[in-house]
Design an enzyme around this catalytic site. Sequence first.
Site, short mmCIF file in Angstrom:
data_model
loop_
_atom_site.label_atom_id
_atom_site.label_comp_id
_atom_site.label_asym_id
_atom_site.label_seq_id
_atom_site.Cartn_x
_atom_site.Cartn_y
_atom_site.Cartn_z
N TYR A 29 -6.23 -9.96 3.73
CA TYR A 29 -5.21 -8.98 4.12
C TYR A 29 -3.81 -9.48 3.78
CZ TYR A 29 -2.14 -6.27 7.20
OH TYR A 29 -1.12 -5.50 7.69
N ASP A 87 1.83 -0.07 14.66
CA ASP A 87 2.76 -1.10 14.18
C ASP A 87 4.18 -0.58 14.32
OD1 ASP A 87 4.24 -3.03 12.87
OD2 ASP A 87 2.95 -3.11 11.11
#
Lengths: 128, 128
Positions: free
Chosen positions: A14, A38
């Site tokens: 990632y 987020d």
Amino acid sequence: MLTVDQLTDAVAEYVRRLEAGTASDIAALYADNATLEDPAGSEVRTGRAAITAFYRELDGLDVTAELLTVRASGDTAAFHMRVVTTAGGFITSIEPIDVMTFGADGLITSMRAIWSPGDIVHRRSTPA
Amino acid sequence: MLTVDQLTDAVAEYVRRLEAGTASDIAALYADNATLEDPAGSEVRTGRAAITAFYRELDGLDVTAELLTVRASGDTAAFHMRVVTTAGGFITSIEPIDVMTFGADGLITSMRAIWSPGDIVHRRSTPA
């Protein structure tokens, strides 16, 4: 259930794609119906299309991402990383702790990024 | 919703009590029906009695706890800490990333500790 090594490798991949991949490359690490929050407490984005759109904000930016600490257990990985973006003469550095859960297929099923405005540092990329 | 400062202070108080408090002192930071999962993927303990029992394992040990990094947003705090216990001639050090959610009253509603056996270091407390 993934092993600790598999979870750790998935986080490393990632971070690599955050630095070098396109929005689609990053979103491909998520399950179809995954959720992304987020920072934590903001709108929850659900599904790969919404998640791709989120990462598209990074396309065209110069991004470096460095994994500082990673921990894994059960279906969960938590990691502290530094993400530095350069754009418009400014360098922006942010060091969140992200928490991800994974399915048995190794895809991310949820991501929550824990950070607040105080964790962001802006500076000019060239001396005045 | 707590502020970032309130979340950060709550984590600092947790770490202080981990070091200096009794099991009841620590459990008092949790909401009545809170959940605790340590490590993530293990049995989820629910309610303050079960949570007190969990921390009772620390009673009688010499514990030092140091907060290394804390991040907060929304109802969530994530933090990396070092917990060192001394018992039976051995020093055990563990550095998990813990993830906690909080209610509006400032009490912990859930805790998940992310760590694996590889994150534990054992050594003798006295040279041979």
